[in-house]
Design a protein around this motif. Structure first.
Motif, PDB file in Angstrom:
ATOM      1  N   GLN A 154       0.831  -1.205   0.000  1.00 37.24           N
ATOM      2  CA  GLN A 154       0.000   0.000   0.000  1.00 37.24           C
ATOM      3  C   GLN A 154       0.867   1.258   0.000  1.00 37.24           C
ATOM      4  N   ILE A 155       1.963   1.218   0.733  1.00 38.24           N
ATOM      5  CA  ILE A 155       2.903   2.349   0.742  1.00 38.24           C
ATOM      6  C   ILE A 155       3.486   2.540  -0.651  1.00 38.24           C
ATOM      7  N   THR A 156       3.945   1.457  -1.251  1.00 34.91           N
ATOM      8  CA  THR A 156       4.544   1.529  -2.591  1.00 34.91           C
ATOM      9  C   THR A 156       3.580   2.159  -3.579  1.00 34.91           C
ATOM     10  N   ILE A 211       3.048   6.078  -2.657  1.00 34.46           N
ATOM     11  CA  ILE A 211       4.228   6.915  -2.884  1.00 34.46           C
ATOM     12  C   ILE A 211       4.533   7.026  -4.378  1.00 34.46           C
ATOM     13  N   ALA A 212       4.485   5.905  -5.078  1.00 29.99           N
ATOM     14  CA  ALA A 212       4.790   5.920  -6.514  1.00 29.99           C
ATOM     15  C   ALA A 212       3.829   6.830  -7.271  1.00 29.99           C
ATOM     16  N   ALA A 213       2.552   6.782  -6.916  1.00 30.19           N
ATOM     17  CA  ALA A 213       1.558   7.604  -7.606  1.00 30.19           C
ATOM     18  C   ALA A 213       1.773   9.085  -7.335  1.00 30.19           C
ATOM     19  N   HIS A 229       7.642  10.253   3.625  1.00 33.73           N
ATOM     20  CA  HIS A 229       6.795   9.259   4.305  1.00 33.73           C
ATOM     21  C   HIS A 229       7.106   9.245   5.793  1.00 33.73           C
ATOM     22  N   HIS A 230       6.044   9.188   6.595  1.00 34.55           N
ATOM     23  CA  HIS A 230       6.119   9.142   8.057  1.00 34.55           C
ATOM     24  C   HIS A 230       5.418   7.865   8.504  1.00 34.55           C
ATOM     25  N   ALA A 264      10.059   0.646   1.773  1.00 35.09           N
ATOM     26  CA  ALA A 264       9.172   0.546   0.610  1.00 35.09           C
ATOM     27  C   ALA A 264       8.932   1.923   0.004  1.00 35.09           C
ATOM     28  N   ALA A 265       8.760   2.929   0.866  1.00 29.44           N
ATOM     29  CA  ALA A 265       8.541   4.291   0.383  1.00 29.44           C
ATOM     30  C   ALA A 265       9.747   4.797  -0.403  1.00 29.44           C
ATOM     31  N   ILE A 266      10.925   4.569   0.132  1.00 28.85           N
ATOM     32  CA  ILE A 266      12.147   5.021  -0.542  1.00 28.85           C
ATOM     33  C   ILE A 266      12.307   4.315  -1.885  1.00 28.85           C
TER      34      ILE A 266
END
Length: 334
Positions: free
Chosen positions: A175-177, A180-182, A193-194, A208-210
């Protein structure tokens, strides 16, 4: 070339929840000095619920925010001083005070569907010469298209960066990926991301965010924060170094800051308990934990039932007063 990841440490803001907002100005000075010496880029200092949060509703701080900020600014050599502002809790007066006290960065935090209420605060911050970051809280509660829409609003107001925030520690890495990608694809400003650790995924979700393109992540020393706490700054530094990312932070020094300076000052070391896990599972705001525990004790009900019901009602930050109502209702069902 190693990609540089900006790491914002929020031990003295989100970590305030772990000490009921009772860090002293001496604590702030000591922690800031250690973080600055370790090479942390940006250090956030505020009441746990942001500027103006010291109140009956959210709990009173041990010192005024102006005193905290002046203590922090006086202990810094290289880092930038940051504050958090939730529109409606903090106002332009608190923001101007923070700028005068030495704050260079403000994160304007709104519910994920309400970026528009942060427009004036972003613009005021820019007029004060501050870096302004849009902070979309409770990002698990809406679909990707809504997050992108709101991120673009923050960008249109002049925000220098925008965050996808997992305030409840409710999301899993996929879900993070996706989120963030979008957002990264939709805006031309840095994306952050926090993460919270209520389901044990704060570090994994930060990574995953990075990997999805995030430029900024948050951490707190020893993971101090609301609920089960946050991604640990010292662990993030070690993991990112092993993965080939540059943070500019000295690993040994940030370890020492966490264990020798922060840990002895924590009243409630962060950990995943049945209640904090319930926060992540139910998807409710991390700062609800202590309120739910107190209400559970007062009405002789299970705190998990309170949190699950708060999640079912899709409550958001600022609705802490509903916890008493829910506990009362649960008690009367027995």
């Amino acid at each position: 070339m190693m990609k540089k990841i900006r790491l914002i440490d929020t031990t003295l803001r989100d970590g305030m929840h772990a000490v009921s907002h009772q860090f002293s100005t001496e604590d702030v000075s000591a922690v800031v000095k250690a973080l600055d010496d370790a090479g942390v880029d940006t250090i956030e200092v505020s009441h746990g619920d942001g500027l103006g949060g010291s109140s009956f509703q959210y709990g009173f701080s041990k010192a005024t925010e102006e005193a905290y900020l002046k203590a922090a600014a006086g202990a810094m050599t290289n880092a930038k001083l940051c504050v958090l502002l939730l529109p409606g809790i903090g106002t332009h007066k608190e923001l101007e005070m923070a700028a005068n006290a030495g704050a260079k960065v403000v994160r304007v935090a709104t519910h994920v569907t309400e970026a528009d209420i942060g427009e004036q605060h972003i613009k005021i911050a820019k007029s004060l010469g501050m870096e302004a970051i849009g902070f979309l809280m409770m990002s698990h509660m809406v679909d990707v298209d809504k997050i992108v829409e709101q991120a673009k609003l923050f960008e249109s107001y002049g925000a220098d960066a925008v965050y996808v925030t997992d305030s409840a520690g409710a999301m899993i890495p996929t879900q993070i990926t996706e989120r963030i990608a979008a957002v990264k694809k939709a805006v031309s400003i840095p994306v952050g991301h926090h993460a919270h650790d209520n389901m044990g995924l704060a570090i994994g979700n930060s990574i995953a965010a990075i990997q999805a393109g995030a430029d900024i992540v948050d951490g707190t020393c020893r993971g101090a924060g609301a609920g089960a706490g946050n991604a640990m700054t010292e662990v993030l530094v070690g993991v990112l170094d092993k993965m080939g990312y540059a943070t500019g932070i000295d690993l040994y020094k940030i370890m020492d800051a966490a264990d020798d300076i922060v840990m002895p000052r924590l009243h409630r070391p962060p950990m995943i308990t049945k209640e904090s896990l319930s926060i992540g599972y139910a998807g409710v705001y991390g700062s609800f934990l202590l309120h739910a525990l107190r209400a559970a004790d007062k009405f002789n009900v299970d705190a998990r039932d309170i949190l699950i019901e708060m999640g079912r009602r899709k409550t958001v930050g600022g609705q802490e007063d509903m916890i008493i109502d829910v506990a009362y209702e649960l008690a009367n069902r027995k």
